[in-house]
Design a protein around this motif. Structure first.
Motif, PDB file in Angstrom:
ATOM      1  N   VAL A 223     -14.668  15.659 -29.710  1.00 50.73           N
ATOM      2  CA  VAL A 223     -13.532  15.774 -28.785  1.00 50.73           C
ATOM      3  C   VAL A 223     -14.028  15.987 -27.353  1.00 50.73           C
ATOM      4  O   VAL A 223     -13.537  15.347 -26.407  1.00 50.73           O
ATOM      5  CB  VAL A 223     -12.596  16.917 -29.222  1.00 50.73           C
ATOM      6  CG1 VAL A 223     -11.542  17.189 -28.147  1.00 50.73           C
ATOM      7  CG2 VAL A 223     -11.914  16.562 -30.547  1.00 50.73           C
ATOM      8  N   LYS A 224     -14.991  16.865 -27.176  1.00 49.39           N
ATOM      9  CA  LYS A 224     -15.535  17.090 -25.835  1.00 49.39           C
ATOM     10  C   LYS A 224     -16.238  15.834 -25.310  1.00 49.39           C
ATOM     11  O   LYS A 224     -16.164  15.515 -24.115  1.00 49.39           O
ATOM     12  CB  LYS A 224     -16.494  18.278 -25.850  1.00 49.39           C
ATOM     13  CG  LYS A 224     -15.812  19.611 -26.083  1.00 49.39           C
ATOM     14  CD  LYS A 224     -16.827  20.747 -26.127  1.00 49.39           C
ATOM     15  CE  LYS A 224     -16.147  22.095 -26.358  1.00 49.39           C
ATOM     16  NZ  LYS A 224     -17.128  23.204 -26.445  1.00 49.39           N
ATOM     17  N   HIS A 227     -13.669  13.326 -24.173  1.00 51.02           N
ATOM     18  CA  HIS A 227     -13.087  13.752 -22.898  1.00 51.02           C
ATOM     19  C   HIS A 227     -14.032  13.460 -21.741  1.00 51.02           C
ATOM     20  O   HIS A 227     -13.597  13.088 -20.645  1.00 51.02           O
ATOM     21  CB  HIS A 227     -12.771  15.249 -22.956  1.00 51.02           C
ATOM     22  CG  HIS A 227     -12.062  15.758 -21.740  1.00 51.02           C
ATOM     23  ND1 HIS A 227     -12.718  16.420 -20.715  1.00 51.02           N
ATOM     24  CD2 HIS A 227     -10.759  15.688 -21.363  1.00 51.02           C
ATOM     25  CE1 HIS A 227     -11.843  16.745 -19.784  1.00 51.02           C
ATOM     26  NE2 HIS A 227     -10.656  16.315 -20.137  1.00 51.02           N
ATOM     27  N   PRO A 231     -11.390  10.869 -19.667  1.00 51.20           N
ATOM     28  CA  PRO A 231     -10.433  11.979 -19.735  1.00 51.20           C
ATOM     29  C   PRO A 231      -9.010  11.554 -20.093  1.00 51.20           C
ATOM     30  O   PRO A 231      -8.279  12.337 -20.701  1.00 51.20           O
ATOM     31  CB  PRO A 231     -10.494  12.578 -18.323  1.00 51.20           C
ATOM     32  CG  PRO A 231     -11.849  12.213 -17.811  1.00 51.20           C
ATOM     33  CD  PRO A 231     -12.147  10.861 -18.391  1.00 51.20           C
ATOM     34  N   TRP A 233      -8.015   9.776 -22.369  1.00 54.73           N
ATOM     35  CA  TRP A 233      -7.793   9.721 -23.814  1.00 54.73           C
ATOM     36  C   TRP A 233      -7.109  10.981 -24.335  1.00 54.73           C
ATOM     37  O   TRP A 233      -6.644  11.004 -25.477  1.00 54.73           O
ATOM     38  CB  TRP A 233      -9.113   9.490 -24.542  1.00 54.73           C
ATOM     39  CG  TRP A 233      -9.534   8.053 -24.530  1.00 54.73           C
ATOM     40  CD1 TRP A 233      -8.734   6.958 -24.364  1.00 54.73           C
ATOM     41  CD2 TRP A 233     -10.861   7.545 -24.689  1.00 54.73           C
ATOM     42  NE1 TRP A 233      -9.480   5.798 -24.413  1.00 54.73           N
ATOM     43  CE2 TRP A 233     -10.783   6.119 -24.613  1.00 54.73           C
ATOM     44  CE3 TRP A 233     -12.109   8.137 -24.879  1.00 54.73           C
ATOM     45  CZ2 TRP A 233     -11.898   5.298 -24.727  1.00 54.73           C
ATOM     46  CZ3 TRP A 233     -13.222   7.326 -25.006  1.00 54.73           C
ATOM     47  CH2 TRP A 233     -13.117   5.921 -24.926  1.00 54.73           C
ATOM     48  N   VAL A 234      -7.045  12.020 -23.520  1.00 59.31           N
ATOM     49  CA  VAL A 234      -6.308  13.231 -23.898  1.00 59.31           C
ATOM     50  C   VAL A 234      -4.870  12.883 -24.288  1.00 59.31           C
ATOM     51  O   VAL A 234      -4.292  13.494 -25.203  1.00 59.31           O
ATOM     52  CB  VAL A 234      -6.323  14.251 -22.738  1.00 59.31           C
ATOM     53  CG1 VAL A 234      -5.298  15.355 -22.970  1.00 59.31           C
ATOM     54  CG2 VAL A 234      -7.721  14.844 -22.579  1.00 59.31           C
ATOM     55  N   GLN A 235      -4.293  11.891 -23.622  1.00 64.49           N
ATOM     56  CA  GLN A 235      -2.899  11.542 -23.878  1.00 64.49           C
ATOM     57  C   GLN A 235      -2.681  10.997 -25.283  1.00 64.49           C
ATOM     58  O   GLN A 235      -1.545  10.983 -25.770  1.00 64.49           O
ATOM     59  CB  GLN A 235      -2.423  10.516 -22.846  1.00 64.49           C
ATOM     60  CG  GLN A 235      -2.579  10.973 -21.402  1.00 64.49           C
ATOM     61  CD  GLN A 235      -1.867  12.297 -21.146  1.00 64.49           C
ATOM     62  OE1 GLN A 235      -0.750  12.504 -21.628  1.00 64.49           O
ATOM     63  NE2 GLN A 235      -2.508  13.189 -20.417  1.00 64.49           N
ATOM     64  N   PRO A 238      -2.865  15.154 -27.337  1.00 61.41           N
ATOM     65  CA  PRO A 238      -3.013  16.350 -26.487  1.00 61.41           C
ATOM     66  C   PRO A 238      -3.268  17.630 -27.279  1.00 61.41           C
ATOM     67  O   PRO A 238      -4.081  18.467 -26.867  1.00 61.41           O
ATOM     68  CB  PRO A 238      -1.665  16.418 -25.751  1.00 61.41           C
ATOM     69  CG  PRO A 238      -1.113  15.031 -25.823  1.00 61.41           C
ATOM     70  CD  PRO A 238      -1.599  14.454 -27.100  1.00 61.41           C
ATOM     71  N   PHE A 241      -6.955  17.778 -28.435  1.00 59.34           N
ATOM     72  CA  PHE A 241      -7.880  18.062 -27.336  1.00 59.34           C
ATOM     73  C   PHE A 241      -7.725  19.502 -26.847  1.00 59.34           C
ATOM     74  O   PHE A 241      -8.704  20.127 -26.432  1.00 59.34           O
ATOM     75  CB  PHE A 241      -7.639  17.081 -26.181  1.00 59.34           C
ATOM     76  CG  PHE A 241      -8.304  15.757 -26.364  1.00 59.34           C
ATOM     77  CD1 PHE A 241      -9.553  15.505 -25.824  1.00 59.34           C
ATOM     78  CD2 PHE A 241      -7.678  14.742 -27.087  1.00 59.34           C
ATOM     79  CE1 PHE A 241     -10.173  14.270 -25.984  1.00 59.34           C
ATOM     80  CE2 PHE A 241      -8.285  13.507 -27.263  1.00 59.34           C
ATOM     81  CZ  PHE A 241      -9.524  13.269 -26.720  1.00 59.34           C
ATOM     82  N   SER A 242      -6.516  20.033 -26.911  1.00 62.11           N
ATOM     83  CA  SER A 242      -6.289  21.378 -26.385  1.00 62.11           C
ATOM     84  C   SER A 242      -6.998  22.447 -27.200  1.00 62.11           C
ATOM     85  O   SER A 242      -7.217  23.555 -26.714  1.00 62.11           O
ATOM     86  CB  SER A 242      -4.785  21.681 -26.357  1.00 62.11           C
ATOM     87  OG  SER A 242      -4.274  21.853 -27.669  1.00 62.11           O
ATOM     88  N   ILE A 248      -5.591  21.978 -21.198  1.00 58.21           N
ATOM     89  CA  ILE A 248      -5.085  20.638 -21.466  1.00 58.21           C
ATOM     90  C   ILE A 248      -3.558  20.648 -21.502  1.00 58.21           C
ATOM     91  O   ILE A 248      -2.900  19.788 -20.918  1.00 58.21           O
ATOM     92  CB  ILE A 248      -5.648  20.092 -22.787  1.00 58.21           C
ATOM     93  CG1 ILE A 248      -7.152  19.830 -22.656  1.00 58.21           C
ATOM     94  CG2 ILE A 248      -4.919  18.819 -23.209  1.00 58.21           C
ATOM     95  CD1 ILE A 248      -7.523  18.780 -21.650  1.00 58.21           C
TER      96      ILE A 248
END
Length: 305
Positions: A223-224, A227, A231, A233-235, A238, A241-242, A248
């Motif tokens: 995940v890191k 990102h 970045p 790709w967080v969408q 979410p 990633f959070s 996030i």
């Protein structure tokens, strides 16, 4: 003859000692640094240096295009192959001084453009093979293999980028207005991550909903890494990633605290069902237990869902 010439210039070429993944800061090569740097900074020839042809040959033996192709690039290519394929934590028998010196000489002899092109093409071909290997992986091993490929590549960059520091400084930064590390990370994004993100993400979401299907360290690494690569790709996920990257999600609302507390209780129950006992609670005082539960709720209310 060129091989013997390079060995004579580099008395340490047989020093194949074990070295860390990231090569140490190396001393300047044996050639006079100041005249060479002036030449690297300019696009002109000997006239700009104010030295004669014979003096130039004395300062540095001329490297022709054929010399570069037959002697210098093969040495660099062999080292790149080893760095790209080594396992994390392994040590490989290459002479960092020799490779560093090869790059330095090629830059000073105006072979930077060709060397940059060869380096990018070499690594792109390697990443195409990595991508093809991932395509035939079973879903059960897909996440682990992607994590291995990403970790192996990022580890290789820790050695490759410093070895090409002169090319980066006097060609990529100066003429292309870019940075070598950024370009190499973009290669992984283009040739591997972009092609696999929509296969990988559903597996990650599924694994996250099933505790310990994938180890937390592997999940955090991927995940890191995603990102870092892109970045936005967080969408795509979410909530996922959070769990591994701060800030996030927007701050939690007070009305959501009860939901977070319920999620904490559910997680603790799942942990106990998987054999993770909370340990001996007999030594805890009632106040400690309350403080623990309060801290857990507060931690959940800051965007970690």
């Amino acid at each position: 003859m060129e091989e013997e010439k390079m060995e004579a210039e580099d008395p340490n070429h047989n020093n194949w000692e074990r070295r860390p993944e990231s090569p140490p800061e190396l001393p300047a090569p044996p050639e006079p640094a100041a005249p060479c740097r002036r030449r690297c900074d300019s696009s002109g020839g000997r006239a700009l240096l104010g030295i004669s042809g014979s003096t130039s040959k004395f300062l540095m033996n001329v490297i022709t295009v054929d010399d570069y192709r037959s002697t210098y690039w093969p040495k660099l290519e062999s080292a790149i192959d080893q760095l790209l394929t080594q396992s994390p934590g392994d040590y490989i028998p290459i002479s960092y001084e020799q490779i560093y010196s090869c790059v330095y000489k090629c830059v000073c002899q105006q072979h930077s453009e060709q060397m940059y092109s060869d380096l990018m093409r070499k690594i792109a071909c390697h990443l195409e093979r990595v991508s093809q290997d991932l395509q035939v992986s079973s879903p059960a091993h897909y996440i682990e293999k992607f994590n291995l490929a990403l970790g192996q590549y990022m580890g290789a960059l820790q050695s490759i980028v410093p070895l090409f520091i002169y090319m980066n400084k006097f060609y990529i930064e100066t003429k292309l207005n870019r940075d070598l590390k950024d370009d190499l990370i973009q290669l992984f994004t283009d040739h591997v991550a972009d092609k696999h993100i929509y296969s990988l993400m559903p597996l990650l979401i599924e694994a996250q909903s099933t505790p310990f299907q994938v180890t937390p360290s592997t999940m955090a690494s991927i995940v890191k890494g995603l990102h870092t690569l892109r970045p936005e790709w967080v969408q795509l996920a979410p909530t996922l990633f959070s769990k591994f990257i701060p800030n996030i999600l927007p701050p939690a609302m007070e009305s959501e605290l009860q939901d977070y507390a319920a999620q904490d209780i559910k997680l603790q129950q799942e942990l106990m069902q998987n054999g993770f006992a909370r340990g001996d609670q007999s030594r805890k005082r009632a106040g400690d237990e309350l403080a623990y539960n309060g801290a857990s709720s507060c931690g959940s209310s800051q965007g970690y869902r």
